[in-house]
Design an enzyme around this catalytic site. Structure first.
Site, PDB file in Angstrom:
ATOM      1  N   ASP A   1     -35.352  -5.182 -17.136  1.00  0.00           N
ATOM      2  CA  ASP A   1     -36.052  -6.096 -17.891  1.00  0.00           C
ATOM      3  C   ASP A   1     -35.781  -5.642 -19.580  1.00  0.00           C
ATOM      4  OD1 ASP A   1     -37.691  -7.748 -19.853  1.00  0.00           O
ATOM      5  OD2 ASP A   1     -38.243  -8.703 -17.888  1.00  0.00           O
ATOM      6  N   ILE A   2     -35.200  -6.291 -20.413  1.00  0.00           N
ATOM      7  CA  ILE A   2     -35.103  -5.735 -21.755  1.00  0.00           C
ATOM      8  C   ILE A   2     -36.201  -5.971 -22.730  1.00  0.00           C
ATOM      9  CG2 ILE A   2     -32.586  -5.950 -21.975  1.00  0.00           C
ATOM     10  CD1 ILE A   2     -32.920  -8.711 -23.201  1.00  0.00           C
TER      11      ILE A   2
ATOM     12  N   GLN B   1     -43.778 -19.043 -16.071  1.00  0.00           N
ATOM     13  CA  GLN B   1     -42.094 -18.722 -15.916  1.00  0.00           C
ATOM     14  C   GLN B   1     -41.624 -19.134 -17.139  1.00  0.00           C
ATOM     15  OE1 GLN B   1     -40.242 -20.833 -12.697  1.00  0.00           O
ATOM     16  NE2 GLN B   1     -38.673 -19.206 -12.798  1.00  0.00           N
TER      17      GLN B   1
ATOM     18  N   HIS C   1     -37.089 -14.890 -10.185  1.00  0.00           N
ATOM     19  CA  HIS C   1     -36.768 -13.572 -10.195  1.00  0.00           C
ATOM     20  C   HIS C   1     -38.284 -12.848  -9.811  1.00  0.00           C
ATOM     21  CE1 HIS C   1     -38.033 -15.433 -14.064  1.00  0.00           C
ATOM     22  NE2 HIS C   1     -38.879 -14.310 -14.241  1.00  0.00           N
TER      23      HIS C   1
ATOM     24  N   HIS D   1     -40.572  -9.428 -10.678  1.00  0.00           N
ATOM     25  CA  HIS D   1     -40.689  -8.281 -11.535  1.00  0.00           C
ATOM     26  C   HIS D   1     -41.242  -7.173 -10.899  1.00  0.00           C
ATOM     27  CE1 HIS D   1     -40.953 -10.911 -15.424  1.00  0.00           C
ATOM     28  NE2 HIS D   1     -41.400 -11.812 -14.626  1.00  0.00           N
TER      29      HIS D   1
HETATM   30  P1  AMP Z   1     -40.730 -14.963 -16.799  1.00  0.00           P
HETATM   31  O1  AMP Z   1     -41.908 -15.158 -17.628  1.00  0.00           O
HETATM   32  O2  AMP Z   1     -41.014 -14.385 -15.265  1.00  0.00           O
HETATM   33  O3  AMP Z   1     -39.847 -16.046 -16.634  1.00  0.00           O
HETATM   34  O4  AMP Z   1     -39.930 -13.766 -17.080  1.00  0.00           O
HETATM   35  C1  AMP Z   1     -38.636 -13.542 -17.648  1.00  0.00           C
HETATM   36  C2  AMP Z   1     -38.406 -12.085 -17.935  1.00  0.00           C
HETATM   37  O5  AMP Z   1     -37.043 -12.214 -18.352  1.00  0.00           O
HETATM   38  C3  AMP Z   1     -39.126 -11.516 -19.243  1.00  0.00           C
HETATM   39  O6  AMP Z   1     -39.883 -10.345 -18.739  1.00  0.00           O
HETATM   40  C4  AMP Z   1     -37.978 -11.020 -20.031  1.00  0.00           C
HETATM   41  O7  AMP Z   1     -38.078 -10.151 -20.705  1.00  0.00           O
HETATM   42  C5  AMP Z   1     -36.789 -10.939 -19.239  1.00  0.00           C
HETATM   43  N1  AMP Z   1     -35.362 -11.397 -20.041  1.00  0.00           N
HETATM   44  C6  AMP Z   1     -35.063 -12.218 -20.542  1.00  0.00           C
HETATM   45  N2  AMP Z   1     -33.734 -12.432 -21.014  1.00  0.00           N
HETATM   46  C7  AMP Z   1     -33.163 -11.014 -20.406  1.00  0.00           C
HETATM   47  C8  AMP Z   1     -31.952 -10.535 -20.433  1.00  0.00           C
HETATM   48  N3  AMP Z   1     -30.906 -11.047 -20.868  1.00  0.00           N
HETATM   49  N4  AMP Z   1     -31.838  -9.151 -19.840  1.00  0.00           N
HETATM   50  C9  AMP Z   1     -32.910  -8.842 -18.983  1.00  0.00           C
HETATM   51  N5  AMP Z   1     -34.281  -9.169 -19.011  1.00  0.00           N
HETATM   52  C10 AMP Z   1     -34.313 -10.683 -19.762  1.00  0.00           C
END
Ligand code: AMP
Ligand code: ZN
Length: 137
Positions: free
Chosen positions: A29-30, A92, A98, A100
């Site tokens: 995760d970035i 979400q 996904h 985490h």
């Molecule tokens: P959610 O709230 O569960 O949908 O979380 C989405 C997650 O995706 C967040 O923790 C973001 O930091 C992560 N995220 C979004 N874009 C990227 C990316 N390009 N590479 C890695 N992680 C990402």
């Protein structure tokens, strides 16, 4: 389809990949909540738990188990939170399922998965439990 995680799977945008198999892709995760925060996703697009196939969900779960073991070995966290959010109401943000994996250390200051317990109404809990049980097919 304009899905950022599909683009990551297809290598159209870069990611820090840590694992891949036939059905699953995992990457860092970035915006990490903690050191080692990573995401496990199905390669086939599915927005939420309601769209993913059972086979893909099993594959994601199996990879999550493998990766949690690797995180433990690599970083020796004192705990791990697994989180999987479905729908805007559940916070979400990216609509491609996904999981985490968030390594935890005592006193790391994160407040995720921390809630006050309040006793519920047992009759109501029973009725809702029955309602869900009856909806199983
Ligand atoms: P959610 O709230 O569960 O949908 O979380 C989405 C997650 O995706 C967040 O923790 C973001 O930091 C992560 N995220 C979004 N874009 C990227 C990316 N390009 N590479 C890695 N992680 C990402
Ligand atoms: Zn997607």
């Amino acid at each position: 389809m304009d899905c950022i995680f599909c683009k990551i799977v297809n290598n159209e945008i870069p990611s820090i990949k840590v694992y891949e198999d036939d059905r699953v892709f995992a990457f860092m995760d970035i915006n990490p909540l903690n050191e080692g925060h990573l995401l496990v996703i199905p390669k086939a697009h599915a927005a939420t738990i309601h769209e993913i196939s059972e086979a893909d969900f099993v594959a994601v779960t199996s990879a999550t188990h493998k990766l949690a073991t690797a995180v433990k070995k690599a970083l020796n966290p004192k705990g791990i939170n697994l989180m999987q959010l479905n729908g805007k109401a559940a916070n979400q943000v990216v609509p491609h399922l996904h999981v985490h994996i968030v390594p935890r250390w005592s006193g790391d200051g994160l407040t995720i998965c921390k809630w006050e317990l309040t006793a519920g109404d047992m009759e109501k809990i029973k009725a809702v439990g029955r309602q869900i049980e009856n909806a199983l097919t």
